[in-house]
Design a protein around this motif. Structure first.
Motif, PDB file in Angstrom:
ATOM      1  N   PRO A 120     -59.840  31.202 -49.524  1.00  0.00           N
ATOM      2  CA  PRO A 120     -60.032  32.078 -50.854  1.00  0.00           C
ATOM      3  C   PRO A 120     -59.412  31.260 -51.916  1.00  0.00           C
ATOM      4  CG  PRO A 120     -59.313  33.462 -49.095  1.00  0.00           C
ATOM      5  CD  PRO A 120     -59.226  32.190 -48.477  1.00  0.00           C
ATOM      6  N   PRO A 121     -59.894  31.450 -53.258  1.00  0.00           N
ATOM      7  CA  PRO A 121     -60.893  32.066 -53.545  1.00  0.00           C
ATOM      8  C   PRO A 121     -62.220  32.055 -53.197  1.00  0.00           C
ATOM      9  CG  PRO A 121     -60.575  30.546 -55.194  1.00  0.00           C
ATOM     10  CD  PRO A 121     -59.548  30.400 -54.128  1.00  0.00           C
ATOM     11  N   SER A 122     -62.576  31.040 -52.347  1.00  0.00           N
ATOM     12  CA  SER A 122     -64.101  31.032 -51.644  1.00  0.00           C
ATOM     13  C   SER A 122     -63.895  31.876 -50.210  1.00  0.00           C
ATOM     14  CB  SER A 122     -64.354  29.569 -51.225  1.00  0.00           C
ATOM     15  OG  SER A 122     -65.634  29.451 -50.611  1.00  0.00           O
ATOM     16  N   ASP A 158     -59.434  36.462 -55.225  1.00  0.00           N
ATOM     17  CA  ASP A 158     -58.656  35.382 -55.783  1.00  0.00           C
ATOM     18  C   ASP A 158     -57.363  35.757 -55.176  1.00  0.00           C
ATOM     19  OD1 ASP A 158     -56.505  33.757 -57.204  1.00  0.00           O
ATOM     20  OD2 ASP A 158     -57.734  33.957 -59.010  1.00  0.00           O
ATOM     21  N   PRO A 159     -56.525  34.885 -54.196  1.00  0.00           N
ATOM     22  CA  PRO A 159     -55.354  34.950 -53.563  1.00  0.00           C
ATOM     23  C   PRO A 159     -54.130  35.042 -54.526  1.00  0.00           C
ATOM     24  CG  PRO A 159     -55.939  32.692 -53.716  1.00  0.00           C
ATOM     25  CD  PRO A 159     -57.089  33.264 -53.911  1.00  0.00           C
ATOM     26  N   PHE A 202     -54.413  37.226 -56.757  1.00  0.00           N
ATOM     27  CA  PHE A 202     -54.465  38.774 -57.154  1.00  0.00           C
ATOM     28  C   PHE A 202     -54.732  39.806 -56.075  1.00  0.00           C
ATOM     29  CE2 PHE A 202     -55.295  36.235 -61.012  1.00  0.00           C
ATOM     30  CZ  PHE A 202     -55.426  37.083 -62.036  1.00  0.00           C
ATOM     31  N   VAL A 203     -54.950  39.001 -54.881  1.00  0.00           N
ATOM     32  CA  VAL A 203     -55.538  40.005 -53.796  1.00  0.00           C
ATOM     33  C   VAL A 203     -54.914  39.357 -52.630  1.00  0.00           C
ATOM     34  CG1 VAL A 203     -57.395  40.707 -52.308  1.00  0.00           C
ATOM     35  CG2 VAL A 203     -57.573  40.489 -54.718  1.00  0.00           C
ATOM     36  N   ASP A 204     -54.504  40.366 -51.725  1.00  0.00           N
ATOM     37  CA  ASP A 204     -53.634  40.040 -50.526  1.00  0.00           C
ATOM     38  C   ASP A 204     -55.056  39.712 -49.385  1.00  0.00           C
ATOM     39  OD1 ASP A 204     -52.103  39.465 -48.147  1.00  0.00           O
ATOM     40  OD2 ASP A 204     -51.475  41.564 -48.160  1.00  0.00           O
ATOM     41  N   ASN A 205     -55.510  38.659 -49.228  1.00  0.00           N
ATOM     42  CA  ASN A 205     -56.586  38.420 -48.403  1.00  0.00           C
ATOM     43  C   ASN A 205     -56.019  38.473 -46.862  1.00  0.00           C
ATOM     44  OD1 ASN A 205     -58.905  37.509 -50.180  1.00  0.00           O
ATOM     45  ND2 ASN A 205     -57.126  36.296 -50.962  1.00  0.00           N
ATOM     46  N   PRO A 206     -56.989  39.287 -46.252  1.00  0.00           N
ATOM     47  CA  PRO A 206     -56.641  39.292 -44.878  1.00  0.00           C
ATOM     48  C   PRO A 206     -57.055  38.465 -43.685  1.00  0.00           C
ATOM     49  CG  PRO A 206     -58.493  40.694 -45.262  1.00  0.00           C
ATOM     50  CD  PRO A 206     -58.096  40.203 -46.565  1.00  0.00           C
ATOM     51  N   VAL A 207     -56.893  37.087 -44.286  1.00  0.00           N
ATOM     52  CA  VAL A 207     -57.282  35.813 -43.791  1.00  0.00           C
ATOM     53  C   VAL A 207     -57.074  35.741 -42.014  1.00  0.00           C
ATOM     54  CG1 VAL A 207     -57.347  33.390 -43.600  1.00  0.00           C
ATOM     55  CG2 VAL A 207     -57.459  34.501 -45.761  1.00  0.00           C
ATOM     56  N   GLU A 208     -55.616  36.089 -41.616  1.00  0.00           N
ATOM     57  CA  GLU A 208     -55.188  35.919 -40.460  1.00  0.00           C
ATOM     58  C   GLU A 208     -56.251  37.063 -39.436  1.00  0.00           C
ATOM     59  OE1 GLU A 208     -51.189  36.109 -37.726  1.00  0.00           O
ATOM     60  OE2 GLU A 208     -51.270  36.202 -40.069  1.00  0.00           O
ATOM     61  N   LYS A 209     -56.342  38.139 -39.880  1.00  0.00           N
ATOM     62  CA  LYS A 209     -57.190  38.963 -39.158  1.00  0.00           C
ATOM     63  C   LYS A 209     -58.405  38.679 -39.091  1.00  0.00           C
ATOM     64  CE  LYS A 209     -59.367  43.633 -39.437  1.00  0.00           C
ATOM     65  NZ  LYS A 209     -59.402  44.997 -40.330  1.00  0.00           N
ATOM     66  N   LEU A 210     -59.281  38.135 -40.221  1.00  0.00           N
ATOM     67  CA  LEU A 210     -60.565  37.944 -39.961  1.00  0.00           C
ATOM     68  C   LEU A 210     -60.792  36.648 -39.358  1.00  0.00           C
ATOM     69  CD1 LEU A 210     -61.744  38.610 -43.606  1.00  0.00           C
ATOM     70  CD2 LEU A 210     -61.628  40.117 -41.876  1.00  0.00           C
ATOM     71  N   LYS A 217     -58.299  35.204 -63.680  1.00  0.00           N
ATOM     72  CA  LYS A 217     -58.791  35.391 -62.346  1.00  0.00           C
ATOM     73  C   LYS A 217     -59.954  34.400 -61.959  1.00  0.00           C
ATOM     74  CE  LYS A 217     -59.911  39.115 -58.832  1.00  0.00           C
ATOM     75  NZ  LYS A 217     -59.788  40.506 -58.810  1.00  0.00           N
ATOM     76  N   THR A 218     -59.998  34.197 -60.562  1.00  0.00           N
ATOM     77  CA  THR A 218     -61.269  33.113 -60.335  1.00  0.00           C
ATOM     78  C   THR A 218     -62.079  34.192 -59.560  1.00  0.00           C
ATOM     79  OG1 THR A 218     -59.697  31.274 -59.911  1.00  0.00           O
ATOM     80  CG2 THR A 218     -61.709  31.210 -58.780  1.00  0.00           C
ATOM     81  N   PRO A 219     -63.370  34.057 -59.893  1.00  0.00           N
ATOM     82  CA  PRO A 219     -64.241  34.949 -59.016  1.00  0.00           C
ATOM     83  C   PRO A 219     -64.462  34.681 -57.472  1.00  0.00           C
ATOM     84  CG  PRO A 219     -65.246  33.284 -60.622  1.00  0.00           C
ATOM     85  CD  PRO A 219     -63.934  33.131 -60.775  1.00  0.00           C
ATOM     86  N   LEU A 220     -64.690  35.382 -56.579  1.00  0.00           N
ATOM     87  CA  LEU A 220     -64.909  35.003 -55.261  1.00  0.00           C
ATOM     88  C   LEU A 220     -66.095  34.230 -55.281  1.00  0.00           C
ATOM     89  CD1 LEU A 220     -64.007  35.642 -52.553  1.00  0.00           C
ATOM     90  CD2 LEU A 220     -65.727  37.524 -52.377  1.00  0.00           C
ATOM     91  N   SER A 221     -66.245  33.126 -54.267  1.00  0.00           N
ATOM     92  CA  SER A 221     -67.156  32.350 -54.222  1.00  0.00           C
ATOM     93  C   SER A 221     -67.802  32.328 -52.767  1.00  0.00           C
ATOM     94  CB  SER A 221     -66.780  30.867 -54.631  1.00  0.00           C
ATOM     95  OG  SER A 221     -67.698  29.830 -54.192  1.00  0.00           O
ATOM     96  N   SER A 222     -69.099  31.662 -52.602  1.00  0.00           N
ATOM     97  CA  SER A 222     -69.654  31.464 -51.497  1.00  0.00           C
ATOM     98  C   SER A 222     -69.589  29.950 -51.061  1.00  0.00           C
ATOM     99  CB  SER A 222     -71.172  32.003 -51.145  1.00  0.00           C
ATOM    100  OG  SER A 222     -70.899  33.381 -51.360  1.00  0.00           O
ATOM    101  N   MET A 223     -69.231  29.135 -51.963  1.00  0.00           N
ATOM    102  CA  MET A 223     -69.091  27.744 -51.851  1.00  0.00           C
ATOM    103  C   MET A 223     -68.188  27.362 -50.550  1.00  0.00           C
ATOM    104  SD  MET A 223     -69.352  26.124 -55.573  1.00  0.00           S
ATOM    105  CE  MET A 223     -67.739  26.842 -56.277  1.00  0.00           C
TER     106      MET A 223
END
Length: 577
Positions: free
Chosen positions: A279-281, A330-331, A333-341, A443-449
């Motif tokens: 993230p932000p991808s 965007d990390p 701004f957001v607490d991304n649940p990367v470890e869980k996913l 803020k950076t928009p979420l990306s699929s790249m």
């Protein structure tokens, strides 16, 4: 025979016998190289990258030179007016990730694309200066060169400046791209003056495209570095045009822009180490989440394109895209649940929810309270020492916002459309996203790249990525699966027909002639809604190390580097030396 029994018998048979060869149209042989390989969507840019490697530059040097060159010779997606990501794997096994994605301007608001009734204003996030995010490509290339390159900025930018100043001869693929954007470019006088002939007529094959203003901008960057873009006349020109034409860009947006260096996302799939975008991808996280689900299934025995393989992949995609669209952002701004996913136990939970005999229902995965373009470009590079670089960067839509600030020659992005305009409302690519990706200043928009590098036993194995909007993730994923599970060579893996599911709409997109009629009937009988309409399916660029396929790698002597550019790419080329 009952439908479930029929499918179960089919599954049993596929597990009993060795897999059949994939039903593919004949693909050209991958390009070979012993010392280096460059694969891009435009042949002139590939040549630029190879020349940098021959002169002693490393993979990062070549990536920077290619990035600037594509801004000239591939204007529908190559850019210095957009942004992107760079994944680097060094020869010693270390890796890093550079985020030079566009940012929301300081004057952005959460509701800036909604009318007084709270409904999205058609085209507001796509067309014109209000759609433009703060560009990051120049800062990204300069950060990469300064930290990890070996050659001077002047050396790396010289080819791009030459092609802009002297022009380059258009081939059919170039002309097709310009024709596709002609109507959009004609609406902006500055863009039309560059990319269209008098009378708004498109260029023809064999004619030369000269971009004098862009040459001047590139020359200024070459001489003065990133300050020429972010603090000098270039930024002033873009800000002035934005103010005059309804945008909100300010000089402070440019002056405050900074590249982020982040830890890549990593995971393991059948003994292969995947290194991709964090993230932000959403790319690396969601590729790994899907691979974790797939790892349990014997895909090589089920066979490429079988109903069972497609069903398993679609269900893994369905569950992963729920997480992508609603949980990631965007990390800063957001607490991304990367470890869980990325947890293998989470993948097990998803597998337990998959019914092998019927389609899942996306609406059943809708959380309570819930109310990118095909014209990105990707390139892959590896050098003689084994340094590997994967770069995906973009203007978002084809030719971005379709605007050029007068005197700069720089096409500007429409990346603001990648934000959530309103939860539950689809964007340009049909993605229905949530509050985590709402608009906010800087803020950076979420990306699929998904610029991705795969290693095996501590050595580089594969470099891969693609454009394709929301399909970037599945295009990149399928190339990996095609090599690792289905035994395709790198060219076949990239050319193979593709499928895609992104949670909402609840549709399985299938490339024309991608599946047999029998497979389509089986999937339809399981409850899947299939869409076989023609569409853009990306232009993947890949490199395989040690042979053109797993079988050749295992035998040895298959050539060091094997490059492949998607047969869907009209003007791309893989070049090795």
């Amino acid at each position: 025979m009952h439908r479930r029994t029929l499918i179960a018998v089919g599954l049993s048979l596929t597990l009993t016998f060795a897999p059949l060869a994939a039903a593919l149209a004949a693909s050209p042989q991958p390009a070979k190289g012993e010392h280096g390989m460059v694969v891009t969507a435009q042949h002139l840019a590939s040549e630029v990258g190879v020349e940098v490697l021959k002169k002693g530059g490393n993979a990062v040097d070549a990536a920077v030179a290619v990035g600037y060159a594509l801004a000239v010779v591939y204007p529908n997606a190559g850019n210095i007016g957009g942004g992107g990501f760079m994944t680097i794997r060094f020869k010693d096994g270390r890796s890093t990730f550079l985020d030079f994605r566009e940012l929301a301007p300081l004057a952005s608001t959460k509701t800036m694309y909604l009318d007084k009734d709270g409904k999205p204003v058609k085209g507001a996030s796509l067309d014109g200066y209000l759609a433009v995010g703060v560009p990051g490509s120049v800062a990204g290339f300069e950060t990469a060169r300064e930290k990890y390159g070996t050659l001077t900025r002047q050396d790396l930018m010289a080819p791009a400046i030459r092609y802009a100043r002297d022009g380059f001869v258009l081939e059919q693929g170039d002309v097709t791209s310009l024709e596709g954007g002609a109507a959009r470019l004609a609406k902006d006088p500055a863009a039309a003056a560059i990319f269209l002939k008098p009378g708004a007529k498109p260029y023809a094959t064999g004619e030369r495209l000269v971009q004098a203003d862009l040459a001047a901008s590139l020359s200024a960057i070459s001489n003065e570095g990133r300050d020429a873009f972010y603090k000098g006349p270039i930024a002033d020109g873009i800000v002035k045009a934005s103010a005059e034409k309804g945008g909100i860009l300010a000089k402070a947006d440019f002056e405050n822009y900074a590249v982020r260096e982040l830890e890549p996302v990593t995971c393991n799939y059948r003994g292969y180490e995947i290194t991709s975008s964090p993230p932000p991808s959403s790319g690396g996280v969601i590729i790994c989440e899907i691979l974790n689900v797939l790892e349990f299934y014997p895909l090589s025995y089920l066979g490429a394109g079988s109903a069972q393989t497609v069903q398993i992949m679609v269900e893994a995609m369905r569950h992963a895209y729920v997480d992508r669209n609603l949980a990631l952002g965007d990390p800063d701004f957001v607490d991304n649940p990367v470890e869980k996913l990325l947890d293998k136990n989470y993948a097990k939970e998803i597998r337990e929810k998959i019914d092998p005999f019927r389609a899942g229902v996306s609406q059943e995965l809708m959380p309570k309270g819930f109310g990118e373009s095909q014209e990105t470009t990707h390139y892959s590079i590896i050098d003689n020492d084994g340094n590997a670089v994967a770069v995906t960067y973009t203007l978002n839509g084809s030719f971005g916002a379709g605007v050029v600030a007068g005197g700069t020659g720089i096409l500007l992005n429409n990346e603001m459309d990648d934000f959530t305009q309103k939860p539950g409302v689809p964007n340009l690519y049909g993605l229905v996203q949530g509050e985590a990706n709402a608009i906010a200043p800087r803020k950076t928009p979420l990306s699929s790249m998904s610029p991705t590098i795969v290693a095996k036993d501590g050595k580089p194995f594969m470099v891969i990525g693609s454009p394709g909007g929301s399909r970037i993730i599945t295009i990149t994923l399928e190339a990996i699966v095609n090599v690792v599970d289905h035994g395709m060579n790198i060219q076949e893996a990239i050319d193979a027909p593709r499928i895609h599911h992104q949670w909402l709409p609840d549709t399985v997109y299938i490339e024309p002639f991608g599946l047999s009629p029998d497979t389509e009937k089986l999937l339809a009988s399981m409850g899947y809604h299939l869409d076989l309409a023609d569409a853009t399916w990306g232009e993947a660029a890949g490199i395989l190390v040690g042979g053109k396929s797993l079988a050749e790698i295992e035998k040895g002597g298959g050539g060091r580097y094997n490059g492949a550019i998607d047969s869907r790419a009209a003007s791309g080329e893989a070049i090795g030396y």
